[in-house]
Design an enzyme around this catalytic site. Structure first.
Site, mmCIF file in Angstrom:
data_model
loop_
_atom_site.group_PDB
_atom_site.id
_atom_site.type_symbol
_atom_site.label_atom_id
_atom_site.label_comp_id
_atom_site.label_asym_id
_atom_site.label_seq_id
_atom_site.Cartn_x
_atom_site.Cartn_y
_atom_site.Cartn_z
ATOM 1 N N ASP B 232 -23.446 -50.992 62.507
ATOM 2 C CA ASP B 232 -23.088 -49.788 61.744
ATOM 3 C C ASP B 232 -22.401 -48.776 62.647
ATOM 4 O O ASP B 232 -22.781 -48.599 63.795
ATOM 5 C CB ASP B 232 -24.369 -49.178 61.146
ATOM 6 N N HIS B 330 -16.564 -53.398 51.566
ATOM 7 C CA HIS B 330 -16.804 -52.042 52.044
ATOM 8 C C HIS B 330 -15.738 -51.598 53.037
ATOM 9 O O HIS B 330 -15.251 -50.468 52.963
ATOM 10 C CB HIS B 330 -18.200 -51.971 52.672
#
Lengths: 420, 420
Positions: B232, B330
């Site tokens: 992330d 995404h």
């Protein structure tokens, strides 16, 4: 999206290949994991990104195997999550055996830095960070397994104490997992996996998150400080005292009486959630705080002199003829003349989100291990309940007692001496 | 007990003396702290126990001073607590100045590993562990200070998004503190002290606790993994892009339009609490998870090849003629053709105690910094709201926007360009 469709498979053919090293590391990480067999659509696929050099702190491994469970004599890691489960009505002895086998198998994997068998986030398993997972049984498990006769006599809620303001949401539980590691992501991942594996057998009763100083923040061997600022957990159990004071066996039988045979090598765990009233604690200056405890704030040494781990001289008298350690001081009240009234403390701080206009919701997850709760823990707690100045600033809000089975070996499973 | 009485003083005369080293270290730790002046009965007395060798990780210091606040460009520490405050009715501009002076002074002390001026647990201040404290202003502060005309145009709740399931307990706030360090006890202590100092001016609106890998667990520079297992925060802002994309100034004025003069060197902070539905996420196998994001789970590299930090090739087509990065992925949706629609992400995982029979309550504290919320953050969020496969497993449950004043120098105070 839960099944791969041919179109996805084809599309992925356009990707550049995974590096050979990645595959090799992945294979090593999964070594011995076997294939399939546990329900769940997740495919436990290892990955290389988080596999650091072997000397990174996160690669430290604590073996889960042996005569005793890990996570008790293990020096306390930086982070702990304790999860108490209630058994659902259909969970009988056979079901418990299945749960114990699944858990034991995955405890072996996770503590080695490998993905659990039904692990859907195998990437998070690759930083073992000294992970330990410790299992306990509450009173209800013995009822569910129809093994009431094997329940230790001390395995029951503690007697009520005057200082208690217990909230049911922090009390009790049929099964307990204490998950500790030097990395909070490792702890979160292990808790999630083990909770998920237990979902058909249990519901979550309570979860408590605790921490100490982060690993490496302070030199190895530094005692923790709790959020009152005190050095905490100084007075503990020496290695050669563990047999008897902590591990159930011949010495504990001699001192405290016989216990069920299955518990040999095991122990008990008391978990007390102790809220700190930091708002009123703040009103005390440093000398007053030292008198409350009987130790120096600076280094945790007794007020009677010496260093942190030196004995407290309860008979010391000051120039004025008064005791240096007051009658109400915590160190005096927490100490019995009976050398067997001692236990292993393994506390963690908690700092939860405050509610209802409070400034903070902080305290201590006071976890203690002892061979016999009634003979070791309860008398000390009664002394503290009767007279301990510290009670003015601390309030027990949760309490639970568990029997901790002995350790297990690879290929075996936790609880086998009781349930097998 | 809040005042020392003569009897206590006398009794303490019977103690052996504090070591000379302890006194010297204590004096050094308090150097420059001055004397008294802040209300509170606590006596900030330094102590030596937690002062480790200078090379211990906990002794690392990040300066709070400079053109920009610390805790933004600072590499993310292991632990973060975000506290949002509401101002009480009597807190006007003068009161805010007093609060800013108190906080700024103690931010200087705490970040240097020294006790705060009204610090009642000075022992806990001695492990700075790269502590940073970052201040933000919500819309309500401008009303309270009667400075509505100085409020940035973007300082308001975000527009509603279809994916939102916001709970008021995680929304908004008049003042924000982001407290980060490589040690959770350091964070807890700083939060407690700063919250206490604000108690006459504010009430606590919400508190969010976050974590990443513990410092040292993985090699320096390793991207975090969130609790879905994904790497992330890979796509971030380069050092030479900070001016303009993050820091308000000439470049941001050119790109996004002029902002109030007091905000030069400052930025904005968006805090979104994003719950992860790990139960349904678990139903996806690894290839499906990679397709949702467009990155490899193993190392966070784009599915179009290369390494983690290489560009994603959104035009890549597989052997079957289909895009390698799906239309719903995404990484595709989170990327705009406008190179200014980017922001600095500084996320932390959260893992709270589950309620109501849930297995876990986990997610991401998605904290982003950008010069202009409306021009940078909102368009990307709208793209994700319209179409992002990840939305099926993530739910924003909290949202707040803050203006982040520029930095300050020793002797000055945070917010002076606005409130001074």
């Amino acid at each position: 999206m839960s099944e791969r469709d041919p179109e996805q498979t084809d599309r992925r053919a356009g990707r550049s290949g995974v590096s050979r090293r990645g595959l090799l590391v992945g294979a090593a990480a999964l070594g011995g994991a076997g294939v399939g067999g546990v329900a769940g659509a997740g495919l436990a696929r290892a990955s290389a990104a988080d596999v650091p050099a072997a000397d990174a702190a996160g690669q430290r491994v604590v073996s889960p195997y042996g005569a005793h469970q890990a996570g008790i004599a293990t020096p306390a890691q930086g982070f702990a999550t304790l999860v108490a489960f209630d058994l659902v009505a259909r969970t009988d002895r056979d079901a418990l055996v299945r749960l114990m086998r699944i858990w034991s198998d995955d405890i072996g994997r996770l503590c080695a830095g490998r993905a659990g068998l039904s692990d859907t986030e195998p990437e998070l398993a690759q930083v073992p960070a000294a992970l330990t997972i410790t299992l306990g049984y509450g009173p209800g498990l013995f009822t569910a397994a129809r093994l009431e006769s094997e329940r230790p006599s001390w395995l029951a809620p503690l007697p009520p104490f005057g200082v208690d303001r217990l909230e049911d949401r922090w009390n009790g539980g049929d099964v307990l997992l204490q998950v500790c590691a030097d990395d909070p992501t490792t702890v979160a991942h292990a808790v999630r996996l083990l909770t998920k594996e237990a979902r058909t057998f249990t519901t979550v009763r309570w979860v408590q998150h605790g921490f100490r100083r982060a690993p490496g923040s302070t030199p190895p061997g530094t005692s923790m400080r709790n959020l009152m600022g005190q050095v905490d957990g100084t007075h503990t159990i020496a290695d050669d005292e563990m047999d008897g004071l902590v591990w159930v066996g011949d010495r504990s039988a001699e001192w405290f009486g016989a216990q069920p045979a299955w518990l040999e090598g095991g122990t008990s765990l008391v978990v007390r959630r102790i809220a700190m009233n930091l708002d009123t604690w703040d009103e005390l200056d440093a000398p007053a705080r030292e008198d409350v405890i009987g130790r120096r704030l600076a280094d945790g040494a007794p007020l009677t002199g010496g260093a942190e781990h030196d004995d407290v001289d309860l008979d010391a008298v000051g120039d004025n003829g008064l005791p240096v350690i007051g009658a109400y001081a915590h160190v005096r009240r927490a100490r019995s003349d009976d050398p067997h009234q001692r236990f292993l403390r393994r506390p963690y701080s908690y700092d939860a989100a405050p509610t209802g206009g409070a400034l903070s919701d902080s305290g201590l997850i006071f976890a203690t291990y002892q061979a016999d709760v009634t003979r070791q823990f309860t008398p000390i707690q009664q002394r503290l309940d009767e007279l301990d100045l510290l009670n003015q600033w601390t309030t027990p809000v949760g309490s639970a007692v568990f029997a901790v089975p002995p350790g297990f070996e690879q290929g075996g499973w936790l609880g086998e001496p009781l349930l097998g």
